[in-house]
Design a protein around this motif. Sequence first.
Motif, short mmCIF file in Angstrom:
data_model
loop_
_atom_site.label_atom_id
_atom_site.label_comp_id
_atom_site.label_asym_id
_atom_site.label_seq_id
_atom_site.Cartn_x
_atom_site.Cartn_y
_atom_site.Cartn_z
N SER A 58 0.83 -1.22 0.00
CA SER A 58 0.00 0.00 0.00
C SER A 58 0.85 1.26 0.00
CB SER A 58 -0.93 0.00 1.22
OG SER A 58 -0.20 0.26 2.41
N ARG A 59 2.12 1.11 0.40
CA ARG A 59 3.03 2.27 0.43
C ARG A 59 4.28 1.97 -0.36
NH1 ARG A 59 3.04 3.80 6.74
NH2 ARG A 59 4.62 5.31 6.01
N ALA A 60 4.10 1.28 -1.50
CA ALA A 60 5.23 0.88 -2.34
C ALA A 60 6.09 2.09 -2.68
CB ALA A 60 4.72 0.22 -3.62
N GLY A 61 7.41 1.89 -2.61
CA GLY A 61 8.35 2.96 -2.89
C GLY A 61 8.72 3.78 -1.67
N GLU A 62 7.98 3.64 -0.58
CA GLU A 62 8.28 4.37 0.65
C GLU A 62 9.00 3.44 1.62
OE1 GLU A 62 5.09 6.36 2.64
OE2 GLU A 62 3.89 6.45 0.80
N VAL A 63 9.82 4.04 2.48
CA VAL A 63 10.42 3.29 3.58
C VAL A 63 9.42 3.32 4.74
CG1 VAL A 63 12.32 3.11 5.22
CG2 VAL A 63 12.75 3.90 2.88
N VAL A 64 8.89 2.15 5.08
CA VAL A 64 7.93 2.06 6.17
C VAL A 64 8.70 1.73 7.45
CG1 VAL A 64 5.83 0.96 7.03
CG2 VAL A 64 6.20 1.21 4.56
N PRO A 65 8.67 2.61 8.45
CA PRO A 65 9.44 2.35 9.68
C PRO A 65 9.01 1.04 10.34
CG PRO A 65 8.69 4.63 9.60
CD PRO A 65 7.99 3.91 8.48
N LYS A 66 9.99 0.42 10.99
CA LYS A 66 9.72 -0.86 11.63
C LYS A 66 8.62 -0.76 12.67
CE LYS A 66 14.48 -2.40 10.88
NZ LYS A 66 15.78 -2.70 11.51
N ASN A 67 8.63 0.34 13.45
CA ASN A 67 7.62 0.45 14.50
C ASN A 67 6.21 0.53 13.94
OD1 ASN A 67 7.98 2.99 13.45
ND2 ASN A 67 7.91 4.05 15.42
N GLU A 68 6.06 1.14 12.73
CA GLU A 68 4.74 1.19 12.10
C GLU A 68 4.30 -0.20 11.65
OE1 GLU A 68 3.87 4.06 9.14
OE2 GLU A 68 5.06 5.65 10.08
N ILE A 69 5.26 -0.97 11.12
CA ILE A 69 4.92 -2.33 10.68
C ILE A 69 4.51 -3.17 11.89
CG2 ILE A 69 5.75 -4.39 9.49
CD1 ILE A 69 7.79 -2.62 8.05
N LEU A 70 5.28 -3.05 12.97
CA LEU A 70 4.95 -3.82 14.18
C LEU A 70 3.58 -3.42 14.71
CD1 LEU A 70 8.44 -3.68 15.92
CD2 LEU A 70 7.32 -5.74 15.08
N ALA A 71 3.29 -2.11 14.72
CA ALA A 71 2.00 -1.64 15.24
C ALA A 71 0.85 -2.12 14.38
CB ALA A 71 2.01 -0.11 15.31
N TYR A 72 1.08 -2.26 13.07
CA TYR A 72 0.02 -2.70 12.16
C TYR A 72 -0.20 -4.22 12.24
CZ TYR A 72 -2.56 -3.73 7.90
OH TYR A 72 -3.49 -4.18 7.03
N ALA A 73 0.91 -4.97 12.10
CA ALA A 73 0.78 -6.42 12.02
C ALA A 73 0.55 -7.07 13.38
CB ALA A 73 2.03 -7.03 11.36
N TRP A 74 0.95 -6.39 14.44
CA TRP A 74 0.73 -6.90 15.80
C TRP A 74 -0.07 -5.86 16.59
CZ3 TRP A 74 5.10 -8.15 13.06
CH2 TRP A 74 5.45 -9.50 12.99
N SER A 75 -1.21 -5.52 16.09
CA SER A 75 -2.02 -4.48 16.73
C SER A 75 -2.31 -4.83 18.18
CB SER A 75 -3.34 -4.33 15.97
OG SER A 75 -4.17 -3.39 16.61
N GLY A 76 -1.97 -3.90 19.08
CA GLY A 76 -2.22 -4.11 20.50
C GLY A 76 -1.14 -4.90 21.19
N LEU A 77 -0.12 -5.32 20.46
CA LEU A 77 0.97 -6.11 21.04
C LEU A 77 2.26 -5.32 21.01
CD1 LEU A 77 0.33 -9.52 19.29
CD2 LEU A 77 0.14 -9.13 21.72
N ALA A 78 3.11 -5.54 22.00
CA ALA A 78 4.46 -5.02 21.97
C ALA A 78 5.39 -6.21 21.83
CB ALA A 78 4.77 -4.22 23.23
N VAL A 79 5.97 -6.38 20.65
CA VAL A 79 6.78 -7.56 20.39
C VAL A 79 8.19 -7.14 20.02
CG1 VAL A 79 4.82 -8.92 19.63
CG2 VAL A 79 6.12 -7.66 17.95
N GLU A 80 9.10 -8.08 20.08
CA GLU A 80 10.49 -7.81 19.75
C GLU A 80 10.68 -7.81 18.23
OE1 GLU A 80 12.92 -10.56 21.83
OE2 GLU A 80 12.13 -9.99 23.81
N GLU A 81 11.72 -7.09 17.80
CA GLU A 81 11.96 -6.92 16.37
C GLU A 81 12.25 -8.24 15.68
OE1 GLU A 81 15.25 -4.68 13.68
OE2 GLU A 81 14.48 -3.56 15.41
N ILE A 82 12.73 -9.23 16.44
CA ILE A 82 13.04 -10.53 15.84
C ILE A 82 11.81 -11.13 15.17
CG2 ILE A 82 12.61 -11.69 18.04
CD1 ILE A 82 15.10 -12.77 15.30
N SER A 83 10.63 -10.88 15.76
CA SER A 83 9.40 -11.41 15.17
C SER A 83 9.16 -10.81 13.79
CB SER A 83 8.21 -11.09 16.08
OG SER A 83 8.36 -11.72 17.32
N LEU A 84 9.45 -9.51 13.63
CA LEU A 84 9.29 -8.87 12.34
C LEU A 84 10.26 -9.48 11.33
CD1 LEU A 84 8.19 -6.73 10.43
CD2 LEU A 84 9.77 -5.07 11.47
#
Length: 956
Positions: A58-84
């Motif tokens: 949905s944001r092709a060509g943009e750099v999507v920050p890791k924290n945004e990806i984590l917040a989207y794919a793990w909504s409501g969860l605080a997980v470690e970057e290894i999961s990403l």
Amino acid sequence: MTALTSGSGSAGNGAGAGLEFDAISFGPFSLRSRLLERDGAPVKLGSRAMDILRLLVSRAGEVVPKNEILAYAWSGLAVEEISLRVHVAELRKALGDGKDGARYITNIPSRGYCFVAPVQRGEPMPAAAPTEAVAPPPALPYRLDRMIGREDILPDLSARLLDQRFVTLRGPGGIGKTTVAIAVAHEMWDTFESKVHFLDLAPLKDATLVASTIAAALGLVVHHADPTDNIISFLRNRRLLIVLDSCEHVIDDVARLAESIHREASEVSILATSRESLLVEGEHIFELVPLPSPPQGARLSAGEVLNFPAARLFVDRAAAAGHRADITDEDAEVLAEICGKLDGIALAIELAAARVGVYGLREMAALLDSRLKLEWRGRRTAPPRQQTLGATLDWSFGLIGETERLVLQRLAVFAGPFTLQDAMAVAAKEGGQVDEVVDALEQLVAKSLLSTQPDGASRRYRLLDATRAYALHKLTESGQAQAVARRHAGYVQRVLEAGMGAQSGADQASRSQGRASLLADARAALEWSYANDAGAHLRVALAGSCARLFVELNLLNEARIWSQRALAMLDDTSRGSRWELELQATLGHAFMFTERNSVQAEEALRRGLEISEALGDNANTFRLLSRLNMFYRRTGDYRHLLPVALEAERVARLIGDTAGLAGAKALVGVSYHLAGNQTEAQLHLDEGVRNDAALRSTQPGHFAYSRTPQIPLARVLWLRGFPDRAVECVRPLTGAGAPRDVVMHCIALCWSASLYGWVGDWSAVESMTGRLATHAGMHGLSPYEAVAAGFRSQTMIARGDVKNGIELLRSALPRLRADRYELYASAFVADLSRGLAELGQLSEGRATLRETIGRIESEGGAFDLPELLRVRAELEASGGDLDAAEASLVSSAALAEQQGALSWRLRTEMSLVRLRRRQGSRHPLGDLAATYARFSEGFETVDLKAARLMLDETPA
């Protein structure tokens, strides 16, 4: 920290939530809603990977920050970057990223991820309003939205069905057979072109109705009792899948019909679920094993624990029940404990997770030790047999015969895995035939009430935790619990006692492993015998038998506790017996390493030695002499070391065992080393090393277990003037060749740290210290934690952090003194004294050192007295008392020469050079040059480099 919630980004409010595209294409792929296709064929992706793909596209060509990806794919969860990283790797693999030059996702270090492939898309459409859940295909039950821990087996199971055609999904009650079968039916709906029939046989009470039930499901109208021929005729030349769920209670009729269908209808596939095999022609077994659980006691982080499916399922189901508390790293160990108690059984996990909001994690762990978990209710819509664990087990219990029920109840007394021999000894009826136990055991395994695993050429058995709780309750109701527990405790005592006498032989390793496997039962037997009058006559012998096991397994706190309890119960018949010997020996040994080097520890060892000599027990005499030798090493009573070690050598010669003689040489060598005779120390330790292969091959039951000559030899080599050989000697002992015994492992780390400090490799000291602190803390060896603090402070002082190093030493030394642990204290005192002088507190530094030197001289000296005299001279010179300093240095040099400690002498000669320069001597370097010339190696170590520099600065 990981939040205890469920759900994925598709239901969240992250950066890309709410986007739906009419069509998006890139390369050979197309993406529509949550369906990814490659050249028109579906591509299987996990839900997290799909969420990540949707956001990045949905944001092709943009750099999507890791924290945004984590917040989207793990909504409501605080997980470690290894999961990403794991899910991005899965996504790249599915896309073939990097193959044949194709590039889709790139990582921008420290920023995030970017979708780099050209994208063709239509106009974004508004997010669709929530809709009703998609109905399952006709005739199929609903499948779970998220099936945790079983996703990977679906492709394998589906492939087997197509290839083998007849598969039985076997496993104990509650493990998830029905859930998996439903998922497979849905997965294969299209493959069989909607010809999938799912039959839940659990409600059938009459086995003769199996065939008519299947006929009705196929749409056949039959007018006689046995429609088997009609079913076969109908299925012949038809391609379809039949799922037969919960076959165990009608298994004979299901087996006959399934075999006929498989043989006569070659296009039909059959998937059966059962707690036991159908045992017919054509059947292939797919064993559904428990969900992998986190290892117990591994101290994993929250993120690491949630890598295990059992933990993920628990968290997911707890969140579904409305619990949104966080799982912290501190809670992770409790979660791992809970998963272990639930044995990876999906139903048990779901029932417990639904109640975590009521009790909390820690209370939940405690409640799982009670029978309460058997009555917790699950989903109201679940079949009655699956609404509680008790109902599930009632279902299985009702399907076995009376003998099997009796054996199952009696086997519940085993707290850990057991062998066939164990089962026959405890579970046989009084006066009954052991063959009945063998037959019952076979049936219990076949019906998934017992699990089994290979153990060399034989097998071991165990009851899952819930099954054991259920069977124990039945045993109590039967009135047999006390009698069976008494039989179990007596059997455990006899087996452990027999193992104490077998100390050598080709199969010693397997015997040791067998003894170790009895740990859980040893604990259970001890608890029962000390809590029930019926076990009073077993208490001393049982504790004595278990004491040896606890020491072998390095469970020294338990060894101390049970030895004390048993010794308090000695009577006239047990005083002076082999059991008092074992208990006293264990108590003294355990006290040394878990509490302190107390008078009580020495008295226990001396009492044990007195009994062993009276009984003529040479093996235990050697063991107790070696433990006394260890005690005097630690307390700094070096004058006792050599007499004890030489007596141990005499006893070893009487025994005539090669490994024992090597162990005796190690004792004599280390005694000479600490007492200050490095020449004799090297001779004896070299001899011990020559027989080291025999010593290292011994098992924990051997009387000379874990005497590793290389540990003291490395220090002796440095003192003798061979620094390079010393480092080479010690290096394997802190790596792959480290001692197996946890105490010897600590000793290896301590002595290695001291050696690396002498060499001047403070990075190595720091590494050894960290490992020592972790290892000691993990095993409850608190005295070694104080030693680790001392080494850490030495490192700080050596690196110039004098003030903080002294503060740490001021806290470590009182702990060592309180523990009567003097072995390393003198070296730490020397560093403290130097540090105090450097900070302008010379008087306190001299007084501190004077006390230590006085104590050592009053006890006959020690290996490091030359170095302590040298440090005293340095402090005397700092105070302007040059004559006293010279006297101390002359004494130091003479003592170093007498001890054969060339490295101490080199240090003293360098101090003499500095002193004589202050005194105005014209030729201060002659003695230093002569000492330096005696070295043949180690020229890159700190002392020798300093000596070379000193010699090069001024002509002699």
